[in-house]
Motif scaffolding. Structure first.
Motif, PDB file in Angstrom:
ATOM      1  N   ILE A 173       0.771  -1.310  -0.065  1.00 24.63           N
ATOM      2  CA  ILE A 173       0.025   0.044  -0.011  1.00 24.63           C
ATOM      3  C   ILE A 173       0.854   1.354   0.009  1.00 24.63           C
ATOM      4  O   ILE A 173       1.577   1.323   0.715  1.00 24.63           O
ATOM      5  CB  ILE A 173      -0.807   0.261   1.105  1.00 24.63           C
ATOM      6  CG1 ILE A 173      -1.832  -1.338   1.252  1.00 24.63           C
ATOM      7  CG2 ILE A 173      -1.872   1.213   1.288  1.00 24.63           C
ATOM      8  CD1 ILE A 173      -2.533  -1.378   2.515  1.00 24.63           C
ATOM      9  N   GLN A 174       0.722   1.994  -1.109  1.00 21.74           N
ATOM     10  CA  GLN A 174       1.625   3.294  -1.116  1.00 21.74           C
ATOM     11  C   GLN A 174       1.055   4.359  -0.294  1.00 21.74           C
ATOM     12  O   GLN A 174       1.893   4.726   0.819  1.00 21.74           O
ATOM     13  CB  GLN A 174       1.695   3.786  -2.435  1.00 21.74           C
ATOM     14  CG  GLN A 174       2.561   5.044  -3.042  1.00 21.74           C
ATOM     15  CD  GLN A 174       3.986   4.599  -2.761  1.00 21.74           C
ATOM     16  OE1 GLN A 174       4.359   3.380  -2.972  1.00 21.74           O
ATOM     17  NE2 GLN A 174       4.795   5.408  -2.298  1.00 21.74           N
ATOM     18  N   SER A 175      -0.195   4.425  -0.185  1.00 26.56           N
ATOM     19  CA  SER A 175      -0.814   5.608   0.703  1.00 26.56           C
ATOM     20  C   SER A 175      -2.125   5.072   1.079  1.00 26.56           C
ATOM     21  O   SER A 175      -2.845   4.680   0.313  1.00 26.56           O
ATOM     22  CB  SER A 175      -1.188   7.004   0.200  1.00 26.56           C
ATOM     23  OG  SER A 175      -1.615   6.888  -1.363  1.00 26.56           O
ATOM     24  N   ALA A 176      -2.622   5.407   2.379  1.00 36.08           N
ATOM     25  CA  ALA A 176      -4.027   4.880   2.863  1.00 36.08           C
ATOM     26  C   ALA A 176      -4.701   6.221   3.009  1.00 36.08           C
ATOM     27  O   ALA A 176      -4.378   6.922   3.872  1.00 36.08           O
ATOM     28  CB  ALA A 176      -3.579   4.203   4.418  1.00 36.08           C
TER      29      ALA A 176
ATOM     30  N   TYR B  91      -7.820   5.597   3.396  1.00 33.14           N
ATOM     31  CA  TYR B  91      -8.957   5.393   4.073  1.00 33.14           C
ATOM     32  C   TYR B  91      -8.539   4.944   5.404  1.00 33.14           C
ATOM     33  O   TYR B  91      -8.237   3.655   5.607  1.00 33.14           O
ATOM     34  CB  TYR B  91     -10.012   4.420   3.528  1.00 33.14           C
ATOM     35  CG  TYR B  91     -11.172   3.935   4.092  1.00 33.14           C
ATOM     36  CD1 TYR B  91     -12.315   4.947   4.470  1.00 33.14           C
ATOM     37  CD2 TYR B  91     -11.377   2.808   4.733  1.00 33.14           C
ATOM     38  CE1 TYR B  91     -13.424   4.483   5.111  1.00 33.14           C
ATOM     39  CE2 TYR B  91     -12.740   2.249   5.500  1.00 33.14           C
ATOM     40  CZ  TYR B  91     -13.671   3.521   5.522  1.00 33.14           C
ATOM     41  OH  TYR B  91     -14.731   2.883   6.338  1.00 33.14           O
ATOM     42  N   GLU B  92      -8.355   5.634   6.276  1.00 35.27           N
ATOM     43  CA  GLU B  92      -7.727   5.349   7.488  1.00 35.27           C
ATOM     44  C   GLU B  92      -8.534   4.278   8.351  1.00 35.27           C
ATOM     45  O   GLU B  92      -7.861   3.403   8.849  1.00 35.27           O
ATOM     46  CB  GLU B  92      -7.609   6.463   8.615  1.00 35.27           C
ATOM     47  CG  GLU B  92      -6.606   7.558   7.843  1.00 35.27           C
ATOM     48  CD  GLU B  92      -5.042   7.098   7.810  1.00 35.27           C
ATOM     49  OE1 GLU B  92      -4.757   6.173   8.556  1.00 35.27           O
ATOM     50  OE2 GLU B  92      -4.302   7.517   6.985  1.00 35.27           O
ATOM     51  N   GLU B  93      -9.942   4.461   8.258  1.00 32.63           N
ATOM     52  CA  GLU B  93     -10.661   3.571   9.082  1.00 32.63           C
ATOM     53  C   GLU B  93     -10.350   1.954   8.395  1.00 32.63           C
ATOM     54  O   GLU B  93     -10.725   1.099   9.383  1.00 32.63           O
ATOM     55  CB  GLU B  93     -12.197   3.768   9.178  1.00 32.63           C
ATOM     56  CG  GLU B  93     -12.419   5.270   9.680  1.00 32.63           C
ATOM     57  CD  GLU B  93     -14.013   5.533   9.647  1.00 32.63           C
ATOM     58  OE1 GLU B  93     -14.675   4.636   8.851  1.00 32.63           O
ATOM     59  OE2 GLU B  93     -14.536   6.789   9.984  1.00 32.63           O
ATOM     60  N   GLY B  94     -10.192   1.756   7.383  1.00 35.08           N
ATOM     61  CA  GLY B  94      -9.826   0.580   6.798  1.00 35.08           C
ATOM     62  C   GLY B  94      -8.572  -0.105   7.217  1.00 35.08           C
ATOM     63  O   GLY B  94      -8.463  -1.377   6.815  1.00 35.08           O
ATOM     64  N   LEU B  95      -7.768   0.413   8.052  1.00 35.55           N
ATOM     65  CA  LEU B  95      -6.538  -0.089   8.541  1.00 35.55           C
ATOM     66  C   LEU B  95      -6.597  -0.406  10.227  1.00 35.55           C
ATOM     67  O   LEU B  95      -5.915  -1.088  10.651  1.00 35.55           O
ATOM     68  CB  LEU B  95      -5.351   1.095   8.508  1.00 35.55           C
ATOM     69  CG  LEU B  95      -4.926   1.332   6.979  1.00 35.55           C
ATOM     70  CD1 LEU B  95      -3.871   2.432   7.003  1.00 35.55           C
ATOM     71  CD2 LEU B  95      -4.646   0.217   6.132  1.00 35.55           C
ATOM     72  N   THR B  96      -7.948  -0.487  10.704  1.00 35.29           N
ATOM     73  CA  THR B  96      -8.289  -0.659  11.994  1.00 35.29           C
ATOM     74  C   THR B  96      -9.460  -1.601  12.008  1.00 35.29           C
ATOM     75  O   THR B  96     -10.138  -1.345  11.088  1.00 35.29           O
ATOM     76  CB  THR B  96      -8.083   0.483  13.032  1.00 35.29           C
ATOM     77  OG1 THR B  96      -9.440   1.384  12.603  1.00 35.29           O
ATOM     78  CG2 THR B  96      -6.910   1.365  12.984  1.00 35.29           C
ATOM     79  N   PHE B  97      -9.490  -2.199  13.118  1.00 35.13           N
ATOM     80  CA  PHE B  97     -10.688  -3.062  13.396  1.00 35.13           C
ATOM     81  C   PHE B  97     -11.679  -2.043  13.788  1.00 35.13           C
ATOM     82  O   PHE B  97     -11.715  -1.068  14.305  1.00 35.13           O
ATOM     83  CB  PHE B  97     -10.450  -4.029  14.420  1.00 35.13           C
ATOM     84  CG  PHE B  97      -9.401  -5.161  14.073  1.00 35.13           C
ATOM     85  CD1 PHE B  97      -9.944  -6.253  13.223  1.00 35.13           C
ATOM     86  CD2 PHE B  97      -8.179  -5.294  14.263  1.00 35.13           C
ATOM     87  CE1 PHE B  97      -9.116  -7.143  12.795  1.00 35.13           C
ATOM     88  CE2 PHE B  97      -7.326  -5.993  13.934  1.00 35.13           C
ATOM     89  CZ  PHE B  97      -7.700  -6.929  13.398  1.00 35.13           C
ATOM     90  N   ALA B  98     -13.209  -2.507  13.667  1.00 29.08           N
ATOM     91  CA  ALA B  98     -14.229  -1.680  14.020  1.00 29.08           C
ATOM     92  C   ALA B  98     -14.327  -1.921  15.584  1.00 29.08           C
ATOM     93  O   ALA B  98     -14.222  -2.891  16.110  1.00 29.08           O
ATOM     94  CB  ALA B  98     -15.522  -2.371  13.319  1.00 29.08           C
ATOM     95  N   THR B  99     -14.743  -0.845  16.065  1.00 24.74           N
ATOM     96  CA  THR B  99     -14.852  -0.508  17.504  1.00 24.74           C
ATOM     97  C   THR B  99     -15.983  -1.699  18.073  1.00 24.74           C
ATOM     98  O   THR B  99     -17.150  -1.378  17.373  1.00 24.74           O
ATOM     99  CB  THR B  99     -15.309   0.916  17.735  1.00 24.74           C
ATOM    100  OG1 THR B  99     -14.303   1.540  17.505  1.00 24.74           O
ATOM    101  CG2 THR B  99     -15.335   0.950  19.421  1.00 24.74           C
TER     102      THR B  99
END
Length: 635
Positions: free
Chosen positions: A194-197, A199-207
């Motif tokens: 991945i060059q640049s993210a 969509y930051e929420e896609g890199l973490t699990f859902a709360t």
């Protein structure tokens, strides 16, 4: 002089009054800007200010003077930053409109992505973890470290360009350890990184959603399942048919029809929350289950009245073969019934007389006979998911009042029905492979009838926990080629037992119900070629002169040889002999003081291959003709 003092006093009083007015006005103005929707909101804001002043009068520090310079000191300050002022009080109207805090932890911590702050080895709160070089609580213990347990900490490995914190130890002049940490930038050689993210929420699990008073009802309905009753029975039974499959799919609830013709689902008692049995737990298709739970009752009152104690309760329903409206209705067939006495002796009885075995309270009033202690369901299904047959095996025992509550075991197993056109499973090609089941069958006029069981039809008694012959008769292990096996069991006999019955039960436990009479000579021998099968020869060894013949041991001897070349020899069975050793003495001499009779069964493989005699070819002869002048000019 007096006039000057009066002037100073008046100036001081004026400044004090201005300070009080400006403090109150500042709070009101901030609140009005933050909640300027309706007049009611303004009134609530004013009330909030008064309540906030009252609640914080005892704990808050003395008010300080407010000046316009203090409000304009930060030119980039927005309305949201000013809204932090009323949020600081616990009764802010904005705090009331937001989501309620979590039950225990308050709020979930924000995800940490900075590699400098990440520390996987920091497991103890406010305590130093030995050799954890990134632990901030180890400032005093760093000099005693011998190594860094975690030497590199990186963030998301999927990024093309990521940061990595490296920790290492070095020694000082005094010989003590010190930690050196550097942050390096690591390049990912993967072409799919991945060059640049964006969509930051896609890199973490859902709360995760933590239960609160507001969302408990919705979460309860979503995760209720079937463990808490029959609330989901209607929706489960009215689920639409999926595709054109006439049968069930994995995880589907098995539908049943009770004696009144009402549609229900197949229940499977299990423990939920506590150790006590919950009878509303459904059985899902293709999900093997084993449960053990406690059943509490009053023996004298509930022996003949409590339905969960009787055999009839677990077979008094019909099962629908599929989810379609035209699905067939199949009854539950009783396959086996075993009676257990108070001493633990087990006796199999005819399952055809299942109606005669119901809970009965003896005259003494403290013993209840024929109580269900174990139920085993075996569900046979087709390739299309249709249920073909349901078998039930029961263990009924005698219960004393002092043993209440009792323990009940429930087992359900799903087995696929093997069609007649299914391919035969070989144990080698052509010779046997070590560890594969021995191919066996029964000789008929049309050829060899081979069992379609993938584990093989030639089995040996499997050792059980309590070494009971009657209990372990249904637990058998396949005879594997090249592996010698020894097993045994004990049979508890009572006085006056029938000798012929004991002999039949022991022989049935040692050999199994359907023992074959032929063994395939090769691992891929076909049933239509009877000449490729070796008969199992029987040999009985007796001793003594008594009339009662009791089999004490069973031994199966398989002789095999190597066939083919030395490079790739193939295992070939040449003979199979079963030896039954019986003792014709009385039962009193065979059993021990506790009435236990021990029997053994074994299997051995004997290699009878003749030693290969390696042969060598005759050395070649040199027949070369040299020219006549080969040795010229020497000769």
């Amino acid at each position: 002089m007096a006039a000057l003092c009066c002037l100073i006093i008046l100036t001081y009083l004026e400044i004090a009054l201005c300070i009080e007015d400006t403090n109150t006005t500042g709070n009101i103005n901030v609140t009005l800007r933050d909640t300027n929707d309706t007049s009611s909101d303004r009134d609530e804001s004013l009330n909030f200010t008064e309540l906030g002043d009252r609640s914080s009068s005892s704990n808050s520090p003395p008010p300080t003077a407010w000046t316009p310079e203090s409000a304009t000191a930060l030119p980039d300050q927005t309305e949201s930053s000013e809204s932090l002022i009323p949020d600081a009080t616990p009764e802010s109207p904005r705090a009331a409109t937001t989501a309620p805090p979590l039950l225990l932890s308050g709020v979930l911590p924000a995800p940490v992505t900075d590699v400098v702050q990440l520390c996987p080895c920091n497991l103890q709160n406010e305590q130093c973890d030995i050799n954890c070089c990134c632990d901030p609580d180890c400032a005093e213990e760093l000099s005693l470290f011998t190594d860094c347990s975690v030497q590199r900490v990186s963030n998301d490995p999927r990024m093309c360009n990521r940061e990595s914190a490296v920790y290492s130890l070095s020694s000082t002049q005094d010989g003590l350890s010190q930690v050196q940490s550097t942050v390096q930038r690591v390049l990912n050689p993967d072409v799919f990184c991945i060059q640049s993210a964006n969509y930051e929420e896609g890199l973490t699990f859902a709360t995760p959603e933590v239960p609160t008073e507001e969302n408990f009802d919705s979460l309860f309905g979503r995760f209720l399942g079937f463990f808490f009753g029959r609330l989901s029975m209607t929706s489960a039974l009215q689920s639409p048919d999926v595709g054109n499959s006439p049968g069930y799919q994995y995880g589907d609830v098995i539908q049943t029809v009770n004696a009144d013709g009402e549609l229900e689902f197949f229940t499977f008692p299990a423990a939920a929350g506590t150790a006590h049995c919950l009878d509303a737990n459904p059985a899902a298709f293709l999900k093997d289950q084993t449960s053990r739970c406690m059943r509490s009752f009053e023996l004298a009152r509930d022996c003949a009245k409590l339905e969960a104690l009787g055999l009839r309760t677990y077979i008094n329903f019909n099962i629908r073969s599929g989810k379609k409206q035209e699905a067939k209705v199949i009854g539950v067939e009783v396959a086996a019934i075993t009676l257990q006495s108070l001493e633990g002796t087990r006796t199999p009885v005819d399952p055809a007389d299942s109606a005669a075995y119901f809970p009965v309270l003896l005259e003494t009033g403290d013993i209840c006979n024929n109580v269900v202690q174990q139920v085993k369901y075996t569900v046979w299904y087709s390739e299309a998911g249709e249920i073909r047959n349901v078998l039930a095996s029961f263990l009924l025992g005698a219960i004393k009042s002092v043993t209440v509550p009792i323990q009940q075991d429930f087992v359900i197993t799903f087995l696929q029905e093997i069609s007649s056109t299914a391919g035969l499973r070989f144990s080698g090609n052509p010779g046997y492979v070590v560890g594969r089941p021995l191919v066996a069958g029964t000789r008929t006029a049309d050829g060899i009838v081979q069992s379609a069981d993938p584990k093989g039809s030639l089995t040996i008694l499997q050792n059980s926990e309590n070494q009971d012959c009657l209990l372990g008769s249904s637990l058998r292990s396949p005879v594997l080629f090249g592996i010698d096996m020894v097993s045994g069991c004990t049979l508890k006999l009572s006085d006056g037992v029938n000798c012929s019955l004991v002999s039949e039960v022991i022989l049935w436990a040692l050999k199994g119900q359907s023992f074959p009479d032929h063994v395939a000579s090769f691992g891929n021998s076909l049933p239509q070629n009877p000449l490729d099968w070796v008969p199992i020869q029987n040999q009985t060894v007796t001793s003594g002169t008594q009339a009662c013949s009791i089999p004490l041991s069973y031994h199966l001897e398989i002789k095999w040889t190597k066939y083919g070349t030395l490079v790739n020899p193939q295992a070939h069975i040449v003979s199979a002999i079963e030896t039954i050793i019986t003792n014709t003495s009385s039962l009193a001499l065979l059993t021990s003081a506790s009435g236990l009779l021990s029997v053994t069964s074994s299997v051995s493989f004997i290699d009878v291959s003749a030693s290969a005699s390696p042969g060598f070819k005759v050395p070649p002869t040199i027949d070369a003709k040299l020219p006549f002048d080969f040795f010229f000019p020497f000769v």
